[in-house]
Each structure stands twice: as structure tokens, then as C-alpha cells.
Design an enzyme around this catalytic site. Structure first.
Site, PDB file in Angstrom:
ATOM      1  N   ASP A  90       0.505  -0.928   0.049  1.00  0.00           N
ATOM      2  CA  ASP A  90       0.356  -0.358   0.110  1.00  0.00           C
ATOM      3  C   ASP A  90       0.915   1.558  -0.193  1.00  0.00           C
ATOM      4  OD1 ASP A  90      -1.996   1.579   0.972  1.00  0.00           O
ATOM      5  OD2 ASP A  90      -1.979   1.273   2.290  1.00  0.00           O
ATOM      6  N   GLY A 129     -10.160   6.321  -1.863  1.00  0.00           N
ATOM      7  CA  GLY A 129     -10.459   7.421  -3.202  1.00  0.00           C
ATOM      8  C   GLY A 129     -11.406   8.614  -2.563  1.00  0.00           C
ATOM      9  N   ASP A 138      -0.274   4.868   0.863  1.00  0.00           N
ATOM     10  CA  ASP A 138      -0.579   6.298   2.081  1.00  0.00           C
ATOM     11  C   ASP A 138      -0.623   5.928   3.089  1.00  0.00           C
ATOM     12  OD1 ASP A 138      -0.924   8.007  -0.376  1.00  0.00           O
ATOM     13  OD2 ASP A 138      -3.185   7.667  -1.175  1.00  0.00           O
ATOM     14  N   GLU A 198     -14.636   9.593  -4.456  1.00  0.00           N
ATOM     15  CA  GLU A 198     -15.690   8.890  -3.554  1.00  0.00           C
ATOM     16  C   GLU A 198     -15.611   9.618  -2.079  1.00  0.00           C
ATOM     17  OE1 GLU A 198     -13.438   8.037  -5.082  1.00  0.00           O
ATOM     18  OE2 GLU A 198     -13.859   6.052  -6.075  1.00  0.00           O
ATOM     19  N   ARG A 199     -14.541  10.149  -1.421  1.00  0.00           N
ATOM     20  CA  ARG A 199     -14.544  10.540  -0.078  1.00  0.00           C
ATOM     21  C   ARG A 199     -15.887  12.123   0.230  1.00  0.00           C
ATOM     22  NH1 ARG A 199      -8.400  10.287   1.241  1.00  0.00           N
ATOM     23  NH2 ARG A 199      -9.692   8.289   1.697  1.00  0.00           N
ATOM     24  N   THR A 253      -4.881   5.177  -4.274  1.00  0.00           N
ATOM     25  CA  THR A 253      -4.481   6.241  -4.620  1.00  0.00           C
ATOM     26  C   THR A 253      -4.607   6.918  -6.716  1.00  0.00           C
ATOM     27  OG1 THR A 253      -3.773   8.604  -3.901  1.00  0.00           O
ATOM     28  CG2 THR A 253      -2.112   6.830  -4.714  1.00  0.00           C
TER      29      THR A 253
END
Ligand code: XBP
Ligand code: MG
Length: 259
Positions: A9, A52, A11, A55-56, A124
Site C-alpha cells: 500500500d 478514494g 498512503d 468518493e471521499r 490513490t
């Protein structure tokens, strides 16, 4: 099964990008668009429930700013803000605003030397991954990763397993040949959904998340002379290196085999 690959991953795992990177860039995009939206450190913790950036922002409007008069073309409006946010974020990283977390650069180099294959699985935007890698590890570092699975490449973002499934498929590997590295509950839901043994390094936003299924929970990868603290699970050693990763991988698969 032999350990062949590491899937990271980005972030929160490779770097603490959320509070001083993504959050700041969102606020810069909002201000530039003349919006009075202000995502504080505390509010952002709640907003991180949704992965996302686009989406956020939808989640923010639905749950924290219901009175905002929505433009008819809301998706385009959000997409425009997100484009601006990505510009601000990559500029911030270009200024060297966010370093890698302890042990990350060392572990990546050791893994490459040992012939382990590397991949990224993140929600991201691809440009953000490039900005982080190039500004911290140098211009060639994108090539260290066989697959960079990022952003909208799969429609269902974490906690869905799709992004990890995508990376595994692209590398033609079975989950049992890999280890995943995550920092959050949505992240481990995604990696475990793809049946990947997962090592967690927590950060300030994720220390209270549920990591029950993790093979190991640490505060950091650790460095020689800067040992990790084990928060869940058992392991030897002071910092993650290839030998320790092979041990963790072997132990986990032996445990699984005995049920
Ligand atoms: C990262 C995310 C991303 C970033 C913002 O989660 O959720 O949305 O916060 O990036 P993970 P974008 O570490 O679990 O992959 O604005 O480019 O979406
Ligand atoms: Mg993360």
C-alpha cells in the site's frame, strides 16, 4: 510455498501522506474553487472511512455538508475538484513535503537485491504514486515495481479486494507467494479479501483500527538502531528485513497448513 513478491500500500504505509499531504491538497483545491469547505485534522479522520478522493468528497457532502447546494452535474464538479487536488498534492510532494517512513527505503533496496518482486496496490491516483516515489527514491524508482495498481484501474476501491487481485493477476502469482503491507482497516480488508498474509504498520490515524487478521502489527518497519515495537503477534528481530519477512511468511503458512 516460497516468498516471491511484496505488495505495498502507499498512503500511510510507505509514507504518512494523509494529514499533511492529501488533506492539505484537498483544502487548497477547495479554496481555489472559492468553496468554504475546510477539512480539519479531526474531520479528516472521519472522512478516511471512505477510500478514494472523489468518493471521499461525495461522502463528505452526504454526511458532513448536507446543506451545500449541489451543482446539477455533481460528478463532473467533484472530478474537477479532484483534478485540482491532484495538482496541489503532486506539487507538495515535489517540494519534498513528505518523507518515506523509517525503514521503507532500506527494505525496498534489500528486497530488490534479494530478487523479490515488488508491486504497489493503492486507491490513490497513479500520478500521486509517481510523485511520492520519484521525489523520495529518485527518477528510476517507478521501474522497481513490476506493477503499480492504483486509483480507478479497478472500479471497486478498498476495502474491496479488487486492487490486490489485479496486482496478483498482473504478476501471475498466487496470494500464498506474497506478503502485503498495509496501514489501515480498509487496507487489510482488501488484502485479506485477496487472501494475502498482511503485515501492518500503524500511524496516528489508524492505531485504533481492527487488525485482528494481521500476521503482525508494528509501529514501523524499523531500522538498525531504531527497532520496531510489536503491537500484535510475535516476531524476532528489530526491523523488517528479507530474512525476517521469509520467516514470517513461512511461519504463517505453516500455521495455516496445521489449521
Ligand atoms: C488511500 C486513499 C486515497 C488518498 C487520496 O487509501 O484513500 O484516496 O487518501 O488519493 P489506501 P486520491 O492507503 O488504503 O490505498 O485523492 O488520489 O484518491
Ligand atoms: Mg493506506
Amino acid at each position: 510455498m516460497k516468498l516471491e513478491a511484496l505488495i505495498f500500500d502507499v498512503d500511510g504505509t510507505l509514507a504518512d501522506t494523509e494529514r499533511d499531504g492529501h488533506r492539505v491538497a484537498f483544502n487548497q483545491a477547495f479554496a481555489e474553487a472559492g468553496l468554504d469547505w475546510d477539512w480539519s485534522v479531526d474531520l479528516y479522520e472521519k472522512l478516511l472511512a471512505v477510500t478514494g478522493g472523489k468518493e471521499r468528497m461525495h461522502y463528505y457532502l452526504d454526511h458532513f455538508n448536507q446543506d451545500f447546494p449541489r451543482p446539477a452535474a455533481l460528478d463532473e464538479f467533484i472530478a474537477g475538484l479532484h483534478k485540482s487536488k491532484t495538482k496541489h498534492y503532486t506539487e507538495l510532494l515535489g517540494q519534498g513535503a513528505i518523507p518515506l517512513r523509517p525503514g521503507v527505503e532500506r527494505l525496498l533496496n534489500e528486497a530488490r537485491e534479494a530478487g523479490l518482486r515488488l508491486a504497489v496496490a493503492t486507491t490513490t491516483t497513479p500520478a500521486n504514486v509517481e510523485a511520492l516515489l520519484v521525489n523520495t527514491l529518485g527518477p528510476d524508482s517507478m521501474g522497481w515495481f513490476e506493477v503499480i495498481a492504483a486509483g480507478d484501474i479497478v472500479p471497486a476501491k478498498k476495502p474491496a479486494p479488487d486492487i490486490y487481485d489485479y496486482a496478483l493477476q498482473a504478476m501471475k502469482l498466487q496470494p500464498a507467494q506474497c506478503l502485503a503491507f498495509e496501514d489501515s482497516e480498509n487496507g487489510i480488508k482488501s488484502s485479506m479479501g485477496a487472501k494475502l498474509t498482511t503485515i501492518i504498520t500503524i500511524n496516528d490515524y489508524t492505531r485504533d483500527h481492527d487488525f485482528n487478521e494481521a500476521a503482525l502489527v508494528l509501529d514501523q518497519f524499523g531500522e538498525p538502531g531504531q527497532p520496531f515495537t510489536v503491537l500484535q503477534g510475535e516476531t524476532e528481530g528489530e526491523y523488517l528485513n528479507v530474512e525476517l519477512l521469509r520467516q514470517i511468511h513461512a511461519k504463517h503458512h505453516a500455521l495455516k497448513a496445521t489449521g
